[in-house]
Structures are given as structure tokens and as C-alpha cells.
Design a protein around this motif. Structure first.
Motif, short mmCIF file in Angstrom:
data_model
loop_
_atom_site.label_atom_id
_atom_site.label_comp_id
_atom_site.label_asym_id
_atom_site.label_seq_id
_atom_site.Cartn_x
_atom_site.Cartn_y
_atom_site.Cartn_z
N VAL A 181 38.34 12.32 11.42
CA VAL A 181 38.36 11.88 10.03
C VAL A 181 36.95 11.57 9.59
N HIS A 182 36.58 12.02 8.39
CA HIS A 182 35.35 11.56 7.74
C HIS A 182 35.76 10.42 6.82
N ASP A 183 35.38 9.20 7.18
CA ASP A 183 35.78 8.03 6.41
C ASP A 183 34.78 7.82 5.28
N ALA A 184 35.27 7.93 4.04
CA ALA A 184 34.40 7.98 2.87
C ALA A 184 34.17 6.60 2.27
N GLY A 185 33.30 5.82 2.93
CA GLY A 185 32.94 4.52 2.40
C GLY A 185 33.51 3.39 3.22
N LEU A 226 32.98 1.72 21.99
CA LEU A 226 32.21 1.30 23.16
C LEU A 226 33.12 1.04 24.36
N GLU A 227 34.37 0.64 24.09
CA GLU A 227 35.35 0.43 25.16
C GLU A 227 35.97 1.74 25.64
N GLY A 228 35.78 2.81 24.86
CA GLY A 228 36.42 4.09 25.18
C GLY A 228 37.86 4.16 24.75
N THR A 229 38.27 3.33 23.78
CA THR A 229 39.67 3.32 23.35
C THR A 229 39.88 3.87 21.94
N LEU A 230 38.83 4.35 21.29
CA LEU A 230 38.99 4.95 19.97
C LEU A 230 39.57 6.35 20.17
N PRO A 231 40.80 6.63 19.68
CA PRO A 231 41.48 7.87 20.04
C PRO A 231 40.99 9.11 19.30
N LEU A 232 40.52 8.96 18.08
CA LEU A 232 40.09 10.09 17.27
C LEU A 232 38.60 10.01 17.00
N ARG A 233 38.06 11.11 16.53
CA ARG A 233 36.64 11.12 16.14
C ARG A 233 36.53 10.65 14.69
N VAL A 234 35.64 9.73 14.44
CA VAL A 234 35.45 9.19 13.10
C VAL A 234 34.00 9.36 12.71
N TYR A 235 33.79 10.10 11.63
CA TYR A 235 32.46 10.26 11.04
C TYR A 235 32.43 9.34 9.83
N ALA A 236 31.76 8.22 9.97
CA ALA A 236 31.83 7.16 8.97
C ALA A 236 30.68 7.26 7.97
N MET A 237 31.02 7.13 6.70
CA MET A 237 30.03 6.99 5.64
C MET A 237 29.95 5.51 5.29
N ALA A 238 28.76 4.96 5.32
CA ALA A 238 28.58 3.55 4.94
C ALA A 238 28.99 3.35 3.49
N ALA A 239 29.59 2.21 3.19
CA ALA A 239 29.93 1.87 1.82
C ALA A 239 28.65 1.50 1.08
N GLY A 240 28.29 2.32 0.11
CA GLY A 240 27.02 2.14 -0.56
C GLY A 240 27.07 1.42 -1.89
N GLN A 241 28.28 0.99 -2.33
CA GLN A 241 28.39 0.38 -3.66
C GLN A 241 27.98 -1.08 -3.66
N LYS A 255 28.09 6.67 1.32
CA LYS A 255 28.89 7.16 0.20
C LYS A 255 28.71 6.25 -1.01
N PHE A 256 28.40 6.86 -2.15
CA PHE A 256 28.32 6.18 -3.43
C PHE A 256 29.38 6.74 -4.37
N LEU A 257 29.70 5.98 -5.41
CA LEU A 257 30.62 6.45 -6.44
C LEU A 257 29.85 6.57 -7.75
N GLU A 282 19.79 5.52 -12.99
CA GLU A 282 18.58 5.05 -12.31
C GLU A 282 18.91 4.34 -11.00
N GLU A 283 19.95 3.50 -11.02
CA GLU A 283 20.34 2.78 -9.81
C GLU A 283 20.91 3.75 -8.76
N LEU A 284 21.72 4.70 -9.19
CA LEU A 284 22.26 5.69 -8.25
C LEU A 284 21.14 6.45 -7.57
N GLU A 285 20.17 6.88 -8.35
CA GLU A 285 19.06 7.64 -7.78
C GLU A 285 18.23 6.78 -6.82
N ALA A 286 18.00 5.54 -7.17
CA ALA A 286 17.21 4.66 -6.31
C ALA A 286 17.93 4.42 -4.98
#
Length: 532
Positions: free
Chosen positions: A224-228, A242-257, A281-283, A314-318
Motif C-alpha cells: 500500500v502507498h499510504d497517502a498522508g 523493526l520487530e519483523g511483524t509488519l505483514p505488508l509493504r507500506v510506502y508511506a507519504m508524510a502528512a504535509g498539511q 503528500k500535500f492537498l 505560494e505556501e504549496l510551492e514553498a
């Protein structure tokens, strides 16, 4: 499995490897694909000490990945009041009266999934019915698109929202003829409610995330790509990884709002075993269903309204350039054509100024675009992260919102691909169902499960069976910088694959509606196996 090597044999194995697209079996050792080919070839490569798994008439495909989704949101929707397919305001209130204990966050009653477009009259609801049944309990019900909330008077009181409260930038407080808040808050207007609501406990968070991950494995998702992702959810998944117990692969996008973005900027990208955080990820705007999507021209069904930009240009671009400078891939939500124009501008200009064209920046949704922006997005080789089931969910009312002319550039997957964009397909769950087979079906047909409309909705934008499958495999791998390791089944690549009851390439598209996931395998480990 006690054996170090496992052979999986099936009626067919689609590898998406151009050199050998079809096989009978594959061998897995230490989390990677050892061999792919005929059963005899694979047995020779595997050696004598093997365990064989016969999948019978199943079709095996590379691991399916949802390129835009929300794990915590799915977990919350699975554990609070379910409002999907509610028929009316009265139906919603009835469901709330039967709320399980898990629906409360502190003393707040939560629900998710209402859609006024499916109710008689298609009008937004008001607070009166909620106030009558729940006069002292704060109630917050998130719309299906997560871009509007329906709350009662107690929730408004605790949030400090009154008739004198101005609309915040990037938000709308819907009001009646007297100027009183109706109880519907759109986009940034929801922030005051979120701030007043108690945070989930660690136990609640873990319960929700586990429920979401289990559901994903059952529907055939290996990643899953987690969007935010908020920081608390990331820390929880990070501990499990880190424990080795996460069952799926997660590509995480930091919440940028919000303010949490500063913590992500300070931390920088992070790579674990099954968890990666190297995107943000931004909105840019809201959603079409709540008329928050930012349009160049007025909504066809609400003159004078053109939607909302949730951040100033302007804020989105910055913010985008700050994260680019830290090595983050920048992913920006854009629904309306005005938002998409802005986002393409921001990504192209930012990538040039920071020298980060190689970071494969993404337009999340890329839903409604002018023809010239489709061409600009494609020519730059940006990732178009699109959701096939959004089209089939919206097709009954999208023309009312947009008119016929703008629909020519809406949900335009074929046009985006032909222009040169990298397509990565997802669902945006829990806004849509996480069922990836429904996404494969919608991408091929642009029809609902009953086959409506005949021939498909704007059928010129359909994808082929191969392109649809690549959109949930090769596309997400490219979009997460993992094309060397995942997306295809080749010796040396990660052993992520799914066994299906129907063939998504050569079988009829309609068969996908009733198809079943038989097994989900991540890094050679079965995380789901259907009961016989």
C-alpha cells in the motif's frame, strides 16, 4: 513452511516479464523468486528439498499494490459506524443508535462514509436530526470523500464554531438562511472539529491499523502507498517493522498539511524492511462530491462556486520545494482542473529549481485536467496516481457538476498514459472499497458491477487488461523506486504475488466482479490463504 524452498504451481503464472510473460510455476527461496518457468524447469532449479503448493486452476500475478490509500482511515472505517450505502438521513441516524463501543473516540461518536448524492434530493444534510437524537454527545460523521464532515450542535459548540465564525482559508462552513451553521463543514473548516476531538488511544490506533492490514491482505494487496500518514501511525508501523511483524509493504507519504511536517523534515527519508518513508503528500484542493475541487470555471450545478484551494499557491510551492530539498518525492492531491494546473506548475518549477527531476514527483488523482495540462504532465514524465473506481462511483453525477466539455479531460487514464505519464493505480480507500479486483475491472470497463453503461463511460479512456494489471504492479513499483525489486516475477526479485480464481488478462472482465483472492504472499510468506 519448514522447507527453505517452496514451489507454487498454478494453471497459469503471469510474470509481466516481457522475456517470459507466462509460466506454470515459480520457486521461492529466502523471500525472493528463485525460478519461473515450466514445472519441470522450476523443480530442477529448486533442487531436492522443496515444499510444493498446488494452487490448482488459479492464476498467479505479481503482488498487487494500491498506489493511493489510507490505512488509518480504513481501520477507523472498519471499527466505527459504517455509513456507506446509507439511503437517507434517517437511515444514518438509525445506524448511529446501534453504534458499537469502538465507534467512540473519547466521548465523541464517529462514523464514516455518507454520500448525499445517493439520497433523495441529493442535498447536504443538516444538524437538526443529529441534535434531536444526540443532544449532548458530540457527533462527527466524515463524508465518503473525507473532504466534508457532518456534525451536530454539541460538536460545533466544543469546536467553537458559531454563526460569527468566518470561513477559514480553504474551507467552507455551510449555513442556513439565517447564517447559522448547518452542521456540514468542508475541507479546512473541519480542522476546528479535529482539534477539539480527543486523539485515539495507542490501543485504538493499533486495533485500527491491524484491522486495515488484515483487510488488505484478504483482498489481495501485498503493498500500500499510504497517502498522508500521521506521525503516530508511522511510529506504530515503524515499531512493527523493526520487530519483523509488519505483514505488508507500506510506502508511506508524510502528512504535509499540518505541523507534523516539521518532524518529517527533520527526520528525513527512512527505509526499513517493509516500511519506507521517502515521500510527502500535500492537498491542493478538495473533492468533487463536496464541491471543494478547485475549478477554473464555475460548477455547472452551483454558479459562483469554483471550489477551494487548501493551501495558497505560494505556501504549496514553498512546502514542496522544502521537501524536495530534503530528498523527498513530492505527491500532491489535485482533483479540479484549476488545482491540476497549479500542481503541474509547482512540481515542474520546483523540480527544476531543486534539481530533483529524478525523484519521480506525483500528481495524486489527476482527476480533471485541461488538455494542455495532460500533455504537460505526460511530457515531464510525472507519475499520475489515479483511482479507477472513482470514475465508476462518480459517473452518475459528475456531468451535473462539470458539464459535458470538462468531462473530456476527467478520469482520462488513456490520455494521460498516451501523453507519457507513469500510471500508478489505486483505490483511495476507505473512500472506495479496498478490493483491488474492483479496480482492475473498472480500469478495463469503466462500468459498474452490473455492466452499466453499455460499452463503458467514456470508453476511449479504458485501459487494456495488461495495462490495468501493470497499473497495480509495475506502476506502483516505479512510483516507489522499487522497479528493480517488485512489479514483475523474475528470478532475484521479491517473492510478492497473488493467486486469483480468475484470469485478469485473458479472462472476461465481467468475471472479475465475482473473482476471489485465493492467496496473498509477501516476501515468500503467506499473509492470507482462502479457506476451501
Amino acid at each position: 513452511m519448514m522447507s527453505k524452498t517452496t514451489i507454487y504451481r498454478a494453471a497459469r503464472v503471469w510474470t509481466l516479464d516481457p522475456e517470459r510473460p507466462r509460466a506454470q510455476a515459480l520457486a521461492v527461496r529466502e523471500g525472493r523468486v528463485l525460478a519461473v518457468g515450466t514445472l519441470d524447469e522450476v523443480r530442477v532449479a529448486a533442487g531436492p528439498e522443496v515444499c510444493e503448493v498446488d494452487l490448482g486452476a488459479a492464476t498467479v500475478v505479481p503482488g498487487l499494490v494500491d498506489a493511493h490509500a489510507h490505512l488509518h482511515g480504513l481501520g477507523r472505517s472498519l471499527t466505527t459506524v459504517r455509513l456507506e450505502r446509507s439511503r437517507s438521513v434517517e437511515d444514518v441516524v438509525q445506524r448511529l443508535t446501534q453504534a458499537p463501543a469502538s465507534s467512540f473516540q473519547g466521548d465523541w461518536l464517529l462514523g464514516k462514509g455518507w454520500d448525499q448524492n445517493e439520497w433523495p434530493g441529493a442535498a447536504f444534510p443538516g444538524r437538526a436530526e443529529l441534535d434531536e437524537r444526540f443532544p449532548w454527545t458530540p457527533v462527527c460523521l466524515t463524508r465518503v470523500d473525507h473532504h466534508a464532515a457532518w456534525v451536530n450542535g454539541e460538536a460545533l459548540r466544543r469546536s467553537g464554531i458559531t454563526r460569527t465564525t468566518p470561513d477559514p482559508a480553504g474551507g467552507r462552513i455551510l449555513r442556513d438562511d439565517r447564517g447559522e451553521p448547518t452542521g456540514v463543514l468542508v475541507d479546512n473548516a473541519m480542522d476546528a472539529v479535529t482539534a477539539a476531538m480527543p486523539a485515539p488511544t495507542r490501543e485504538q490506533l493499533e486495533t485500527r491499523l491491524r484491522a486495515a492490514l488484515e483487510r488488505c491482505a484478504r483482498v489481495g494487496l501485498t503493498g500500500v502507498h499510504d497517502a498522508g500518514m500521521d506521525l503516530d501511525a508511522f511510529r506504530c508501523l515503524q515499531a512493527w517493522d523493526l520487530e519483523g511483524t509488519l505483514p505488508l509493504r507500506v510506502y508511506a507519504m508524510a502528512a504535509g498539511q499540518g505541523e507534523e511536517r516539521h518532524g518529517y523534515l527533520e527526520q528525513g527519508p527512512w527505509h526499513g524492511r517493509h516500511l519506507t518513508m521517502r515521500a510527502v503528500k500535500f492537498l491542493a484542493d478538495g473533492a468533487l462530491g463536496s464541491r471543494g475541487a478547485a475549478l477554473h470555471e464555475d460548477y455547472s450545478d452551483e454558479p459562483g462556486q469554483r471550489g477551494l484551494l487548501l493551501l495558497s499557491p505560494e505556501e504549496l510551492e514553498a512546502r514542496a520545494q522544502a521537501f524536495m530539498g530534503r530528498g523527498f518525492q513530492v505527491c500532491i492531491h489535485a482533483i479540479g482542473d484549476r488545482a491540476n494546473t497549479l500542481v503541474v506548475d509547482v512540481l515542474l518549477r520546483g523540480a527544476e529549481r531543486t534539481g530533483t527531476q529524478a525523484l519521480r514527483h506525483r500528481v495524486e488523482h489527476a482527476q480533471i485536467l485541461r488538455p494542455e495540462d495532460i500533455q504537460r504532465l505526460g511530457a515531464a514524465g510525472l507519475v499520475a496516481s489515479v483511482q479507477p473506481t472513482h470514475a465508476t462511483s462518480d459517473m452518475r453525477w459528475a456531468r451535473t457538476r462539470l458539464g459535458a466539455e470538462r468531462l473530456k479531460g476527467a478520469y482520462a487514464w488513456r490520455s494521460l498514459k498516451d501523453a507519457g505519464a507513469h500510471l500508478a493505480l489505486g483505490s483511495d480507500f476507505p473512500i472506495e472499497n479496498p478490493d483491488v479486483l474492483a479496480g482492475l475491472y473498472a480500469a478495463r470497463t469503466r462500468q459498474d458491477a452490473k455492466g452499466w453503461p453499455e460499452g463503458g463511460w467514456y470508453p476511449e479512456q479504458r485501459l487494456s487488461g495488461t495495462e490495468s494489471l501493470e497499473g497495480f504492479t509495475v506502476g506502483p513499483a516505479w512510483a516507489s523506486f522499487e522497479e528493480v525489486h517488485r512489479g514483475r516475477l523474475k528470478p532475484g526479485m521479491d517473492a510478492d504475488f497473488v493467486a486469483l480464481s480468475e484470469d485478469p488478462l485473458e479472462g472476461p472482465a465481467q468475471a472479475l466482479v465475482e473473482a476471489r483472492v485465493l492467496a496473498t504472499v509477501v516476501a515468500g510468506a503467506e499473509v492470507f490463504r482462502a479457506e476451501d
